[in-house]
Motif scaffolding. Structure first.
Motif, PDB file in Angstrom:
ATOM      1  N   UNK A 100       0.848  -1.181   0.000  1.00 40.25           N
ATOM      2  CA  UNK A 100       0.000   0.000   0.000  1.00 40.25           C
ATOM      3  C   UNK A 100       0.888   1.236   0.000  1.00 40.25           C
ATOM      4  N   UNK A 101       0.822   1.999  -1.081  1.00 35.43           N
ATOM      5  CA  UNK A 101       1.638   3.203  -1.206  1.00 35.43           C
ATOM      6  C   UNK A 101       0.734   4.427  -1.061  1.00 35.43           C
ATOM      7  N   UNK A 102       1.124   5.331  -0.182  1.00 33.28           N
ATOM      8  CA  UNK A 102       0.365   6.547   0.066  1.00 33.28           C
ATOM      9  C   UNK A 102       1.165   7.720  -0.492  1.00 33.28           C
ATOM     10  N   UNK A 103       0.737   8.216  -1.661  1.00 31.40           N
ATOM     11  CA  UNK A 103       1.442   9.310  -2.330  1.00 31.40           C
ATOM     12  C   UNK A 103       1.030  10.640  -1.703  1.00 31.40           C
ATOM     13  N   UNK A 104       1.632  10.953  -0.593  1.00 29.96           N
ATOM     14  CA  UNK A 104       1.395  12.229   0.072  1.00 29.96           C
ATOM     15  C   UNK A 104       2.707  12.660   0.686  1.00 29.96           C
ATOM     16  N   UNK A 105       3.412  13.619   0.061  1.00 28.03           N
ATOM     17  CA  UNK A 105       4.726  14.034   0.570  1.00 28.03           C
ATOM     18  C   UNK A 105       4.698  14.485   2.025  1.00 28.03           C
ATOM     19  N   UNK A 106       3.584  15.048   2.491  1.00 27.28           N
ATOM     20  CA  UNK A 106       3.506  15.527   3.867  1.00 27.28           C
ATOM     21  C   UNK A 106       3.652  14.397   4.878  1.00 27.28           C
ATOM     22  N   UNK A 107       3.349  13.167   4.472  1.00 18.90           N
ATOM     23  CA  UNK A 107       3.461  12.043   5.397  1.00 18.90           C
ATOM     24  C   UNK A 107       4.898  11.807   5.838  1.00 18.90           C
ATOM     25  N   UNK A 108       5.864  12.170   5.002  1.00 21.95           N
ATOM     26  CA  UNK A 108       7.269  11.935   5.348  1.00 21.95           C
ATOM     27  C   UNK A 108       7.633  12.692   6.625  1.00 21.95           C
ATOM     28  N   UNK A 109       7.263  13.958   6.705  1.00 25.56           N
ATOM     29  CA  UNK A 109       7.556  14.717   7.921  1.00 25.56           C
ATOM     30  C   UNK A 109       6.633  14.306   9.067  1.00 25.56           C
ATOM     31  N   UNK A 110       5.405  13.881   8.754  1.00 29.63           N
ATOM     32  CA  UNK A 110       4.518  13.352   9.792  1.00 29.63           C
ATOM     33  C   UNK A 110       5.166  12.161  10.487  1.00 29.63           C
ATOM     34  N   UNK A 111       5.905  11.350   9.726  1.00 32.96           N
ATOM     35  CA  UNK A 111       6.585  10.192  10.286  1.00 32.96           C
ATOM     36  C   UNK A 111       7.932  10.546  10.910  1.00 32.96           C
ATOM     37  N   UNK A 112       8.246  11.837  10.966  1.00 35.89           N
ATOM     38  CA  UNK A 112       9.441  12.279  11.670  1.00 35.89           C
ATOM     39  C   UNK A 112      10.717  12.286  10.858  1.00 35.89           C
ATOM     40  N   UNK A 113      10.610  12.275   9.526  1.00 29.27           N
ATOM     41  CA  UNK A 113      11.796  12.258   8.657  1.00 29.27           C
ATOM     42  C   UNK A 113      11.960  13.621   7.991  1.00 29.27           C
ATOM     43  N   UNK A 114      13.157  13.943   7.508  1.00 28.71           N
ATOM     44  CA  UNK A 114      13.409  15.282   6.948  1.00 28.71           C
ATOM     45  C   UNK A 114      12.647  15.541   5.648  1.00 28.71           C
ATOM     46  N   UNK A 115      12.402  16.809   5.386  1.00 35.71           N
ATOM     47  CA  UNK A 115      11.637  17.219   4.213  1.00 35.71           C
ATOM     48  C   UNK A 115      12.442  17.098   2.922  1.00 35.71           C
ATOM     49  N   UNK A 116      13.738  16.905   3.009  1.00 37.87           N
ATOM     50  CA  UNK A 116      14.566  16.696   1.817  1.00 37.87           C
ATOM     51  C   UNK A 116      15.879  16.069   2.249  1.00 37.87           C
ATOM     52  N   UNK A 117      16.490  15.337   1.318  1.00 39.23           N
ATOM     53  CA  UNK A 117      17.813  14.748   1.554  1.00 39.23           C
ATOM     54  C   UNK A 117      18.705  15.195   0.399  1.00 39.23           C
ATOM     55  N   UNK A 118      19.808  15.803   0.722  1.00 38.02           N
ATOM     56  CA  UNK A 118      20.749  16.241  -0.322  1.00 38.02           C
ATOM     57  C   UNK A 118      21.983  15.347  -0.303  1.00 38.02           C
TER      58      UNK A 118
END
Length: 330
Positions: free
Chosen positions: A310-328
């Motif tokens: 099950x894939x949830x295409x919602x970028x906001x979920x990444x920060x909801x799960x406590x991960x950074x908004x971008x990785x460089x």
């Protein structure tokens, strides 16, 4: 008698804050949305504070809070459409050579995953952790959304939270007979929706972690063949906000290989846990080389392989799960 607002506030906080996590889980089971659950808990505590001075303590603080939270949920759910997964809309797609059907914003209210870190009991009690996970499995949350709101509340209060029929009747301002009847109907409906419940692996099981690692490796190396070692022959694949979903390992792999995997390095996934399942937050590489949030993928892991992706295409979920908004430079 002189009122002491700060003392009252401190007493209220001391008596109620220990229940915030379980109330969040309760509101999530009712609403099927992590964001909605947060809002509903906030409203619960606001109403509880306003009513605190008149609380006569004929019930426990916990029961009193659940009464408020349940009624907040029932009121909020009345005008809203239910949160669903693609498999709750129609049968599997039989046209494997076309892109999946993307639905526009607002066409469907999608079910959302919730970080396990929000909900896991703080006590060092492995049995309590397992019970909490079982009551938040995505199949159960999805099934609950198809029940009428009051039946949903009855089933959660009775079977998940172990309130008695009398306590549940008091919370819902109804009769014990109505509670027993509603529970019977809710059980029957859930059984119709998911009659063949399967054995699931705990996310801490090494077998579950191996399946998750294999899925992540397949994406990060853009190697569809690696998915054959992860997915069961009868696996399904669904992704919000797409209406179409696939059934069978061959169809799942064809869809991913044709429309999703891309080139090695296009994807980066970091392991996490959602709803008592192994999961990963997902980043996709942009033209500037940075990795931007794409969503969360949840695997339903069984002793014989992954039965659902099950894939949830919602970028906001990444920060909801406590991960950074971008990785460089990843």
């Amino acid at each position: 008698m002189t009122s002491h607002p700060q003392a009252d506030r401190d007493r209220f906080t001391a008596e109620t804050r220990q229940f915030r996590r379980e109330l969040l889980a309760h509101c999530y089971r009712m609403a099927g949305s992590a964001q909605d659950a947060e809002d509903l808990v906030q409203e619960t505590y606001l109403r509880a504070w306003r009513a605190y001075a008149g609380f006569e303590r004929r019930s426990s603080v916990r029961s009193w809070l659940y009464k408020i939270a349940t009624n907040v949920c029932l009121t909020a759910l009345e005008p809203r459409s239910i949160h669903v997964l693609p498999s709750g809309l129609s049968g599997p797609c039989d046209a494997v050579d076309r892109p999946p059907n993307l639905l526009g914003p607002g066409e469907v209210s999608w079910l959302e995953p919730i970080p396990e870190a929000w909900l896991t009991p703080t006590a060092d009690d492995p049995a309590a952790v397992v019970i909490a996970r079982e009551s938040l499995r995505l199949a159960l949350i999805a099934g609950l959304q198809h029940l009428p709101a009051r039946q949903r509340a009855i089933l959660v209060l009775r079977e998940v939270l172990a309130f008695s029929a009398a306590e549940t009747a008091e919370i819902l301002d109804t009769t014990t007979a109505a509670v027993k009847s509603g529970l019977q109907r809710a059980r029957s409906r859930l059984n119709d929706l998911d009659p063949n419940r399967e054995t699931l692996l705990e996310p801490t099981d090494p077998r579950a972690r191996a399946l998750l690692d294999g899925y992540i490796a397949a994406f990060e190396h853009s190697d569809a063949r690696m998915l054959e070692q992860v997915l069961r022959a009868d696996a399904t694949l669904e992704a919000t906000p797409f209406a179409d979903w696939q059934s069978g390992r061959r169809s799942c792999i064809h869809m991913l290989a044709t429309y999703v995997l891309g080139a090695p390095g296009d994807w980066r996934m970091l392991p996490t846990t959602a709803n008592g399942h192994p999961a990963a937050v997902v980043y996709r590489r942009c033209t500037d080389g940075s990795l931007r949030p794409d969503g969360v993928v949840v695997l339903i892991a069984t002793p014989t392989g992954v039965s659902r992706v099950l894939k949830f295409h919602d970028p906001a979920l990444v920060t909801t799960f406590g991960f950074p908004a971008a990785i460089r430079g990843g």
